[in-house]
Design an enzyme around this catalytic site. Structure first.
Site, PDB file in Angstrom:
ATOM      1  N   GLY A 307     -13.397   0.586 -43.642  1.00  0.00           N
ATOM      2  CA  GLY A 307     -12.917   1.976 -44.197  1.00  0.00           C
ATOM      3  C   GLY A 307     -14.927   2.322 -45.260  1.00  0.00           C
ATOM      4  CB  ALA A 308     -15.575   1.389 -48.672  1.00  0.00           C
ATOM      5  CD  GLU A 310     -14.941  -6.224 -51.288  1.00  0.00           C
ATOM      6  OE1 GLU A 310     -14.388  -5.190 -50.321  1.00  0.00           O
ATOM      7  OE2 GLU A 310     -13.968  -7.374 -51.098  1.00  0.00           O
ATOM      8  CG  ASN A 311     -21.487  -5.588 -48.703  1.00  0.00           C
ATOM      9  OD1 ASN A 311     -20.644  -6.949 -48.698  1.00  0.00           O
ATOM     10  ND2 ASN A 311     -21.887  -4.745 -48.285  1.00  0.00           N
ATOM     11  CG  HIS A 343     -10.911  -0.422 -53.410  1.00  0.00           C
ATOM     12  ND1 HIS A 343     -10.013  -0.301 -53.083  1.00  0.00           N
ATOM     13  CD2 HIS A 343     -11.496  -0.777 -52.331  1.00  0.00           C
ATOM     14  CE1 HIS A 343      -9.432  -1.195 -52.293  1.00  0.00           C
ATOM     15  NE2 HIS A 343     -10.495  -1.498 -52.100  1.00  0.00           N
ATOM     16  CD  GLU A 344     -14.815  -1.241 -51.669  1.00  0.00           C
ATOM     17  OE1 GLU A 344     -15.090  -2.683 -51.434  1.00  0.00           O
ATOM     18  OE2 GLU A 344     -13.753   0.381 -50.277  1.00  0.00           O
ATOM     19  CG  HIS A 347     -13.225  -5.469 -54.123  1.00  0.00           C
ATOM     20  ND1 HIS A 347     -12.621  -5.883 -54.081  1.00  0.00           N
ATOM     21  CD2 HIS A 347     -13.067  -4.061 -53.523  1.00  0.00           C
ATOM     22  CE1 HIS A 347     -10.939  -5.954 -53.347  1.00  0.00           C
ATOM     23  NE2 HIS A 347     -11.593  -4.436 -52.659  1.00  0.00           N
ATOM     24  CD  GLU A 366      -8.784  -5.501 -49.986  1.00  0.00           C
ATOM     25  OE1 GLU A 366      -8.973  -4.475 -51.151  1.00  0.00           O
ATOM     26  OE2 GLU A 366     -10.337  -6.117 -49.921  1.00  0.00           O
TER      27      GLU A 366
HETATM   28  N1  BES Z   1     -12.636  -5.258 -48.601  1.00  0.00           N
HETATM   29  C1  BES Z   1     -12.470  -4.276 -47.814  1.00  0.00           C
HETATM   30  C2  BES Z   1     -12.828  -4.075 -46.656  1.00  0.00           C
HETATM   31  C3  BES Z   1     -12.130  -5.168 -45.623  1.00  0.00           C
HETATM   32  C4  BES Z   1     -11.074  -4.257 -44.661  1.00  0.00           C
HETATM   33  C5  BES Z   1     -12.782  -6.015 -45.185  1.00  0.00           C
HETATM   34  C6  BES Z   1     -11.016  -5.308 -44.101  1.00  0.00           C
HETATM   35  C7  BES Z   1     -12.218  -6.567 -43.829  1.00  0.00           C
HETATM   36  C8  BES Z   1     -11.687  -6.359 -43.548  1.00  0.00           C
HETATM   37  C9  BES Z   1     -12.614  -3.240 -49.338  1.00  0.00           C
HETATM   38  O1  BES Z   1     -13.158  -3.106 -50.256  1.00  0.00           O
HETATM   39  C10 BES Z   1     -11.502  -2.245 -48.333  1.00  0.00           C
HETATM   40  O2  BES Z   1     -10.588  -2.511 -48.976  1.00  0.00           O
HETATM   41  N2  BES Z   1     -11.680  -1.268 -47.569  1.00  0.00           N
HETATM   42  C11 BES Z   1     -10.829  -0.480 -47.561  1.00  0.00           C
HETATM   43  C12 BES Z   1     -11.047   1.380 -48.649  1.00  0.00           C
HETATM   44  C13 BES Z   1      -9.887   1.568 -49.281  1.00  0.00           C
HETATM   45  C14 BES Z   1      -8.689   0.998 -49.184  1.00  0.00           C
HETATM   46  C15 BES Z   1     -10.497   2.121 -50.123  1.00  0.00           C
HETATM   47  C16 BES Z   1     -10.178  -0.003 -45.906  1.00  0.00           C
HETATM   48  O3  BES Z   1     -12.142  -0.129 -45.163  1.00  0.00           O
HETATM   49  O4  BES Z   1      -9.127   0.090 -45.804  1.00  0.00           O
HETATM   50 ZN    ZN Z   2     -10.878  -3.294 -50.818  1.00  0.00          ZN
END
Ligand code: BES
Ligand code: ZN
Length: 958
Positions: A307-308, A310-311, A343-344, A347, A366
């Protein structure tokens, strides 16, 4: 048929209130979490110090689009060794040279590659003569020079490519990255584990009008041929990012930009406005611990697997999670955009500045990011009640996920790529976030904030495990409250190192309470382990005469049973788990439940806080589901909802009703379930929420959506309510609302309107909407339409739609394919078709949806209501080669079996209650408490009618 009422009310609620879950990212409880026999971990005898990477992306080239790279990795040998092991994947090595830094001598090396572990082992060539070096020496630095090339693939991992159409309809390509958890190795050879932190100096060759961005700003000494980025702080590989595109940006300050394709850039305004405030809010929460990077870029990427992401200094998003236009996106989307950015951004400290030692501590990333979604955004968007929303959106779903035998501890060892991917789940996100909130409350917010700051300061630019967090909390706790003592580590281990959570049962005898604890499971099983598991529980409670503000621990509970004095008189209720700050459920004896039910039905019910009303509903319905409380008691409790006007308790109730709704479909109890009780209440709710302040939705919008639902009900129940019988022309004009300025249709109502129109319309309406989808420039609107297109009852259209999801890559992006499927199976008329389609086309579905396929299998299984369907499903799972989805399928069969079992056990009890047969010892309603509780169908219809007239009048007034 009243089915529709609930379905559409639920659809409506999703639109209005839920941050829609991302279908392809659906977080379930993990599978494949056991450690494997293969050793996936890098040896620790060599550490990277610095990477210099020069990339030459060639995205404009016709297929296959390639990139070339040159890299110099400076490594330090910690222990003398014959070989250096690092990762690469899906790239071709053209040349490698190793130089000993101190002597500047080139060494002759051999190298080997393992396709399973992605290990690249470089060893010294011992056949190169007598004086050749045989080992890499301890404390020496070596330079590894590598020339390589790779492909920009379309699968949204590594250094991949994405595309979109410009305003003239021409396809524009871009190259971008997604590295977490283990895909940096697809862009450059590296030590691809989070503990191998190093600095990175990245250069990207300039091409025509393409612009490049990365974690760091571009250096001043920018030369003609390259974008040279400043060297990063020490950081892990998985947080590196670079994007080569024609994107444009909006900015708030010099250091805060949001990037998107040119045609969508004005939709970035809300993100640009809210972003800097969110970063400030987190800094404030962390007692002024500043954002550590020199700039922040947020980027809307058209094709994106998560979804997003956090680079560090360069966060990336799906378009629909960052681009907002008030005329094309719902209020819920706006909330999601703010909370995902929070959220990002969280991180940037939790994960980026302090990284987990290994993926078993993923929750330190997370869990905190999930916590800050609500608690940082609440500091900026103060009217959204996000602190309360946290309980119903995060904590309660976590309690549901963690009540399965197949759950896992928060700290869970994983090693293979599949097992690592599988812990990005409800346990690492929502359970960890909830347990962090519990810690905040037992330590107090003041100590918690100081502890967080100490933890981050002490581990910055390094890595952490849970003990580092607990040590910091302990130190601050003892410094601030020397009179108290809490052993944070021992308390927290009971929550992070074992699966599940306790059911606290409180019974009263005379002036004593007996409190016991035992693991709560939805399907009780009694293995000795489950029976003996214990948690250290911070108990809080309040009484009929008490308040709901004090969440500090009243009593610690470590053992399986405990006695305390009854906190109030025998004819007055008490409630445990104030504001549901603890991660546990509570059961009471019949007397206390009945006191609570009576009170909820009285005019004083709001004295119980909204969160605790939500807790009582969610606990009671789940306790009943697990067989530890009579359904009649739980259902009696829900009857107070007839008066409930608040979003928070309704959110819980509707979530739990979804389960009953799915289970009772097709049973004798079903019509009663709808008519006699709940459907009426749902309408009540929708009316009442009009007057509630929970969300930023206008009264008119809600009234309109009620009208849609009301009409639908009328059409199906053949009541002669003339104004409901709208003809085709009217239906079309309903759809047309949204693109005709004079009859503007708010985005908050589009979903329900489109869905209604499609259910009653045919091909023409479907095509109209499909064209609207194809030509829309708004990702939020496209996503809403993609879901609505699944609402049609026309079997040929449904079939065609499913086919498009695997074949029409021009119009349906791979990232969105799974949401087409879930839109169809969520439609009662689409379920069987979706299931047949999956069986007939499994291989194409799996290859075209990628990782989304597991969530589809789980979703289908969740809707199985009959033995025949279960048999069919079981046959499918047994006969098909399901590959990566096999584990999810096995669990899906298990849960479908449990669901049918549930119906056998509870179906008749629910039916009797619905029929009004006496089943409960809880006193049923007495006059004056809530006289409308047992509404007859006739009353219901009258109610609907009056509501509809009211709505119609509103329309006339318009
Ligand atoms: N670090 C994650 C992105 C991610 C998710 C990378 C799964 C690899 C595998 C990011 O911070 C995140 O948690 N994204 C969520 C969106 C959210 C809950 C705000 C996502 O992608 O589901
Ligand atoms: Zn995350």
């Amino acid at each position: 048929m009243l089915w529709e009422t609930v379905t559409f009310a639920v659809v409506l609620l999703q639109i209005l209130m839920t941050t829609s879950t991302l279908p392809s990212l659906e977080k379930t409880v993990s599978s494949d979490i056991t450690a494997s026999e293969i050793d996936y971990r890098l040896p620790t005898n060599v550490k990277p110090i610095h990477y210099k990477i020069i990339l030459n992306p060639l995205i404009e080239e016709p297929d296959p689009s390639t990139f070339t790279g040159e890299e110099i990795i400076t490594v330090k040998v910690i222990e003398e060794t014959e070989s250096i092991t690092l990762h690469y994947n899906n790239i071709t090595i053209h040349d490698v040279i190793i130089t000993r830094a101190s002597t500047e001598t080139n060494l002759t090396v051999n190298h080997n590659y393992d396709t399973v572990t992605h290990f690249w082992v470089i060893s010294l060539d011992t056949s190169a003569g007598e004086d050749a070096e045989r080992t890499f020496k301890a404390n020496e630095e070596y330079l590894i020079l590598i020339q390589y090339s790779g492909h920009h693939q379309d699968d949204m991992y590594g250094f991949y490519r994405s595309s979109y159409k410009d305003t003239e309809g021409k396809t524009v390509w871009l190259a971008t990255t997604q590295f977490e958890p283990g895909h940096a190795r697809r862009a450059f050879p590296c030590f691809d584990e989070p503990a191998f932190k190093a600095t990175f100096e990245i250069s990207i060759q300039k091409k025509r009008n393409l612009h490049a961005i990365s974690n760091m700003p571009i250096k001043n000494d920018e030369n003609e041929h390259y974008y040279n980025f400043e060297t990063t702080p020490v950081m892990p590989t998985y947080l590196i990012a670079f994007i080569v595109s024609e994107f444009k940006s909006l900015n708030k300050t010099e250091n805060f930009h949001v990037w998107a394709r040119e045609g969508a850039i004005e939709q970035a305004q809300y993100s640009v406005d809210v972003g800097p405030s969110l970063l400030n809010a987190i800094e404030d929460f962390l007692l002024d611990l500043k954002y550590p990077m020199p700039k922040m870029d947020e980027v809307a990427v058209p094709d994106f697997s998560a979804g997003a992401m956090e680079n560090w200094g360069l966060t990336t998003y799906r378009e629909r999670i960052i681009l907002y236009d008030k005329d094309h996106a719902t209020a819920a989307t706006k909330q999601q955009i703010a909370t995902v950015a929070a959220h990002e951004f969280a991180h940037q400290w939790f994960g980026d500045l302090v990284s987990p030692e290994w993926w078993n501590y993923l929750w330190l990333n997370e869990g905190f990011a999930t916590y800050f979604e609500s608690f940082a955004t609440d500091m900026v968007e103060t009217a959204w009640r996000l602190k309360e929303q946290f309980v119903v959106r995060d904590l309660q779903p976590a309690l549901a996920a963690d009540a399965l035998l197949t759950s896992h501890p928060i700290t869970q060892y994983v090693d293979s790529p599949n097992s690592i991917r599988s812990i990005f789940d409800t346990i690492s996100y929502e359970k960890a976030g909830s347990v962090i909130r519990m810690m905040e409350h037992f330590l107090t917010t003041e100590v918690f904030k100081k502890g967080l700051r100490r933890y981050l300061e002490s581990r910055k630019y390094s890595n952490a495990n849970e003990e580092h967090l607990y040590d910091a909390m302990n130190k601050e706790f003892q410094a601030t409250k020397p009179e108290l003592y809490a052993d944070v580590s021992n308390i927290m281990h009971t929550w992070t190192r074992q699966a599940g959570y306790p059911l606290v049962t409180v019974t009263s005898e005379g002036n004593q309470l007996t409190i016991t604890q035992k693991r709560f499971l939805l399907m009780p099983s009694s293995t000795p382990e489950e029976d003996s598991a214990l948690w250290t529980i911070p108990l809080t409670y309040t009484t009929q005469d008490g308040d709901f503000h004090n969440t500090s621990t009243k009593q610690w509970m470590k053992s399986s049973s405990l006695k305390i004095g009854r906190p109030t008189e025998e004819n007055k209720w008490f409630i445990f788990n104030v504001q549901q700050t603890g991660f546990y459920r509570v059961n009471y004896d019949e007397n206390n439940w009945s006191l609570l039910i009576r009170y909820l039905r009285s005019d004083n019910y709001e004295k119980i806080s909204a969160v605790n009303r939500a807790q009582l509903l969610d606990d009671a319905l789940n306790l009943a589901r697990a067989g530890v409380l009579k359904y009649s008691t739980a259902l009696e409790l829900t009857t107070y909802l007839i008066k409930e006007e608040d979003y928070i308790p309704w959110y819980s109730a509707l979530n739990d009703f979804t389960f009953l709704n799915l289970r009772l479909t097709g049973t004798d109890a079903y019509p009663l379930f709808k008519v006699k009780q709940l459907s009426c209440r749902l309408l009540y709710f929708i009316i009442f929420i009009i007057f509630s302040t929970a969300l930023i939705i206008s009264k008119k919008e809600l009234i309109f959506s009620t009208y849609e639902i009301g009409c639908l009900k009328c059409v199906h129940s053949h009541h002669d309510l003339k104004f409901c019988h709208r003809n085709n022309a009217e239906r079309k004009s309903t759809i047309a609302y949204s693109h005709n300025d004079s009859t503007y249709l708010s985005p908050n109502l589009q979903s329900v309107t489109y869905c209604t129109a499609l259910r009653h319309g045919g091909k023409e309406e479907w095509n109209f909407l499909w064209n609207k989808y194809v030509s829309s420039n708004y990702a939020t609107e496209q996503s809403l339409i993609l879901t609505a297109l699944g609402c049609t009852t026309d079997q040929a259209l449904i079939d065609g739609y499913l086919t498009k999801s695997i074949e029409d890559r021009v119009n349906i992006r791979r990232q969105d394919a799974a949401s087409v499927f879930s839109a169809v199976y969520s439609n009662p008329d689409g379920f069987q078709l979706a299931f047949n389609f999956l069986q007939a086309n499994y291989d194409s579905v799996a290859s075209s949806y990628g990782t989304g396929v597991s969530s589809i299998i789980t979703g289908i299984a969740g809707r199985i209501a009959t033995q025949e369907q279960l048999d069919e499903f079981r046959k499918f799972v047994e006969n098909k080669e399901l590959g990566a989805a096999a584990e999810a399928a096995r669990r899906a069969v298990e849960s479908a079996e449990q669901n049918l079992e549930w119906s056998k056990i509870h179906g008749s009890e629910i039916e009797s209650w619905l029929k009004g047969e006496p089943t409960s010892t809880v006193p049923s309603t007495t006059p004056g408490e809530a006289s409308s509780l047992s509404l007859s169908p006739a009353v219901c219809v009258t109610l609907f009618t009056s509501i509809l007239y009211q709505i119609l009048n509103t329309f006339k007034m318009k």
